[in-house]
Scaffold this active site. Structure first.
Site, PDB file in Angstrom:
ATOM      1  N   MET A   1     -22.203  -2.562 -10.106  1.00 54.31           N
ATOM      2  CA  MET A   1     -20.795  -2.181 -10.205  1.00 54.31           C
ATOM      3  C   MET A   1     -20.647  -1.256 -11.399  1.00 54.31           C
ATOM      4  O   MET A   1     -20.889  -1.655 -12.544  1.00 54.31           O
ATOM      5  CB  MET A   1     -19.916  -3.426 -10.388  1.00 54.31           C
ATOM      6  CG  MET A   1     -18.424  -3.118 -10.541  1.00 54.31           C
ATOM      7  SD  MET A   1     -17.670  -2.519  -9.028  1.00 54.31           S
ATOM      8  CE  MET A   1     -16.928  -0.991  -9.632  1.00 54.31           C
ATOM      9  N   ILE A   2     -20.292   0.007 -11.130  1.00 59.00           N
ATOM     10  CA  ILE A   2     -20.092   0.974 -12.195  1.00 59.00           C
ATOM     11  C   ILE A   2     -18.644   0.879 -12.652  1.00 59.00           C
ATOM     12  O   ILE A   2     -17.726   1.277 -11.932  1.00 59.00           O
ATOM     13  CB  ILE A   2     -20.428   2.398 -11.719  1.00 59.00           C
ATOM     14  CG1 ILE A   2     -21.888   2.467 -11.259  1.00 59.00           C
ATOM     15  CG2 ILE A   2     -20.174   3.401 -12.847  1.00 59.00           C
ATOM     16  CD1 ILE A   2     -22.296   3.815 -10.701  1.00 59.00           C
ATOM     17  N   GLY A   3     -18.454   0.317 -13.842  1.00 59.45           N
ATOM     18  CA  GLY A   3     -17.118   0.135 -14.377  1.00 59.45           C
ATOM     19  C   GLY A   3     -16.673   1.318 -15.216  1.00 59.45           C
ATOM     20  O   GLY A   3     -17.359   2.340 -15.310  1.00 59.45           O
TER      21      GLY A   3
ATOM     22  N   TYR B   1      -3.985   0.688  -0.783  1.00 67.98           N
ATOM     23  CA  TYR B   1      -3.597   2.095  -0.877  1.00 67.98           C
ATOM     24  C   TYR B   1      -4.826   2.917  -1.278  1.00 67.98           C
ATOM     25  O   TYR B   1      -5.805   2.383  -1.821  1.00 67.98           O
ATOM     26  CB  TYR B   1      -2.449   2.290  -1.856  1.00 67.98           C
ATOM     27  CG  TYR B   1      -2.583   1.622  -3.196  1.00 67.98           C
ATOM     28  CD1 TYR B   1      -3.235   2.251  -4.258  1.00 67.98           C
ATOM     29  CD2 TYR B   1      -2.044   0.350  -3.422  1.00 67.98           C
ATOM     30  CE1 TYR B   1      -3.344   1.649  -5.501  1.00 67.98           C
ATOM     31  CE2 TYR B   1      -2.163  -0.266  -4.663  1.00 67.98           C
ATOM     32  CZ  TYR B   1      -2.804   0.383  -5.696  1.00 67.98           C
ATOM     33  OH  TYR B   1      -2.917  -0.216  -6.916  1.00 67.98           O
TER      34      TYR B   1
ATOM     35  N   GLY C   1      -8.569   0.378  -6.640  1.00 67.52           N
ATOM     36  CA  GLY C   1      -9.918   0.286  -7.194  1.00 67.52           C
ATOM     37  C   GLY C   1     -10.841  -0.575  -6.359  1.00 67.52           C
ATOM     38  O   GLY C   1     -10.487  -1.703  -5.971  1.00 67.52           O
ATOM     39  N   ILE C   2     -12.052  -0.073  -6.089  1.00 67.16           N
ATOM     40  CA  ILE C   2     -13.024  -0.842  -5.322  1.00 67.16           C
ATOM     41  C   ILE C   2     -13.420  -2.114  -6.064  1.00 67.16           C
ATOM     42  O   ILE C   2     -13.739  -3.137  -5.439  1.00 67.16           O
ATOM     43  CB  ILE C   2     -14.269   0.025  -5.016  1.00 67.16           C
ATOM     44  CG1 ILE C   2     -15.261  -0.708  -4.115  1.00 67.16           C
ATOM     45  CG2 ILE C   2     -14.954   0.476  -6.304  1.00 67.16           C
ATOM     46  CD1 ILE C   2     -14.755  -0.981  -2.719  1.00 67.16           C
ATOM     47  N   ASP C   3     -13.391  -2.095  -7.394  1.00 66.00           N
ATOM     48  CA  ASP C   3     -13.704  -3.300  -8.160  1.00 66.00           C
ATOM     49  C   ASP C   3     -12.668  -4.387  -7.910  1.00 66.00           C
ATOM     50  O   ASP C   3     -13.002  -5.568  -7.739  1.00 66.00           O
ATOM     51  CB  ASP C   3     -13.816  -2.992  -9.653  1.00 66.00           C
ATOM     52  CG  ASP C   3     -12.618  -2.230 -10.216  1.00 66.00           C
ATOM     53  OD1 ASP C   3     -11.820  -1.672  -9.437  1.00 66.00           O
ATOM     54  OD2 ASP C   3     -12.480  -2.193 -11.459  1.00 66.00           O
TER      55      ASP C   3
ATOM     56  N   THR D   1     -12.178  -3.280 -19.185  1.00 59.50           N
ATOM     57  CA  THR D   1     -11.615  -2.260 -20.065  1.00 59.50           C
ATOM     58  C   THR D   1     -10.113  -2.168 -19.840  1.00 59.50           C
ATOM     59  O   THR D   1      -9.314  -2.113 -20.770  1.00 59.50           O
ATOM     60  CB  THR D   1     -12.286  -0.903 -19.805  1.00 59.50           C
ATOM     61  OG1 THR D   1     -13.697  -1.047 -19.972  1.00 59.50           O
ATOM     62  CG2 THR D   1     -11.765   0.153 -20.766  1.00 59.50           C
TER      63      THR D   1
ATOM     64  N   THR E   1      -3.438  -7.984 -42.289  1.00 62.22           N
ATOM     65  CA  THR E   1      -3.351  -6.977 -41.237  1.00 62.22           C
ATOM     66  C   THR E   1      -4.272  -7.247 -40.044  1.00 62.22           C
ATOM     67  O   THR E   1      -3.818  -7.201 -38.890  1.00 62.22           O
ATOM     68  CB  THR E   1      -3.635  -5.576 -41.831  1.00 62.22           C
ATOM     69  OG1 THR E   1      -2.638  -5.281 -42.802  1.00 62.22           O
ATOM     70  CG2 THR E   1      -3.587  -4.507 -40.738  1.00 62.22           C
TER      71      THR E   1
END
Length: 257
Positions: free
Chosen positions: A24-26, A96, A100-102, A125, A180
Site C-alpha cells: 500500500m503506497i501511502g 465517488y 481513496g483506494i486505501d 498522514t 509550550t
C-alpha cells in the site's frame, strides 16, 4: 472498551495458501505485508526509495498486490509486475471517483471481518473517517490532518513553536498545559479526540451496535487515547484492514457467518 471480532470471518481455501506480498503506497510511506492466503503474517513500513527501502527478498518471486494514493510512486514499482488495485476491484457501492483506494480497501477488510455496517478511522498522514451501511454502500466520511501532520505544521509554519513528533507522546497529555510543547500536544490530541468522539457518537445513533474500528500508523496510539478519554465508546483496533481487503480481492473470498 475494545470490541472483539464477531464470529464472521473470511472463507479459506486450502489451495489458496500460497505466499504473496501486499504493498500500500501511502501519502508518505510504503506499507508492506507478507501474506499466506488470507493471513497477513508480517507487516512493516519503509520509505519511498526502492534503493534504500528494506525490500522483501520475495519481491519479484511471488504475486504482488499493489494499491496506491500516489500515482507517480505507482510507476516506480511497475517493474515488479504487480496487480494494481483500483476502485473497480471493490464490490462497494456509492464510491465517488476520487475516493481513496486505501479507504476503500480498509472499509472492505473491516466489513468482511467485523460485519457491515462499519465505521473505519484510519490514523495516517491524513486521518480519515469512513462509514459503510449494511448494503456495503458508502454513507460518507471526513478527512482531517493526522496527528503527525498537525504537529509538523505547527513546528514548520510558526517560528516560535518547536517541531514535535507523535513518538514523543507516551501517554495522554495533560489538558491544561504549563509549557509550550505540552500545550501543543494538548491542543492537537484533545482537538482530535473531540472530533473523533463526535463522529463516533453520531455513527452509533445512525447504526446502533455497528462496528467501529481504528487502523493506520497512528491508529494504535489514538485507540489507546480514545479508550482513556471516552471509555464508553466500543472501538476495536486492527492494523491489517487494508491487507485483509487486498486478500479478499486476491482470492475472491467472501465472509462466512
Amino acid at each position: 472498551m475494545e470490541t472483539s471480532k464477531p464470529g464472521c470471518g473470511l472463507a479459506l481455501d486450502n489451495d489458496k495458501q500460497k505466499p504473496w506480498l501486499g504493498l500500500m503506497i501511502g501519502n508518505s510511506r510504503l506499507h508492506w505485508a507478507y501474506c499466506s492466503g488470507n493471513a497477513p503474517l508480517q507487516t512493516w513500513v519503509t520509505d519511498y526509495n526502492p534503493k534504500s527501502a528494506q525490500l522483501p527478498v520475495l519481491l519479484g518471486k511471488v504475486p504482488l498486490m499493489l494499491a496506491s494514493v500516489v500515482p507517480e510512486q505507482t510507476e516506480v514499482w511497475r517493474v515488479y509486475q504487480p496487480k494494481i488495485l483500483t476502485l473497480k476491484n471493490l464490490p462497494l457501492v456509492n464510491l465517488y471517483p476520487s475516493f481513496g483506494i486505501d479507504r476503500a480497501l480498509a472499509g472492505w477488510g473491516a466489513g468482511l471481518t467485523y460485519g457491515f455496517p462499519c465505521l473505519v478511522v484510519d490514523g495516517g498522514t491524513a486521518l480519515t473517517i469512513t462509514g459503510f451501511d449494511q448494503d456495503k454502500k458508502l454513507v460518507g466520511g471526513a478527512i482531517l490532518p493526522g496527528l503527525g501532520l498537525q504537529l509538523a505544521t505547527l513546528g514548520d509554519r510558526l517560528a516560535a513553536l518547536p517541531k514535535l513528533e507523535v513518538g514523543q507522546l507516551s501517554r495522554l497529555p495533560d489538558r491544561w498545559a504549563l509549557d509550550t510543547p505540552s500545550a501543543i500536544f494538548s491542543g492537537v490530541v484533545y482537538g482530535m479526540l473531540g472530533a473523533l468522539q463526535s463522529y463516533l457518537q453520531d455513527w452509533q445513533k445512525l447504526f446502533p451496535g455497528a462496528a467501529m474500528i481504528i487502523t493506520g500508523g497512528d491508529g494504535k496510539i489514538l485507540h489507546g487515547f480514545l479508550k482513556e478519554h471516552s471509555p464508553n465508546l466500543s472501538v476495536a483496533w486492527d492494523d491489517n484492514l487494508i491487507f485483509l481487503g487486498m486478500a479478499a480481492i486476491h482470492h475472491g473470498d467472501r465472509p462466512i457467518c
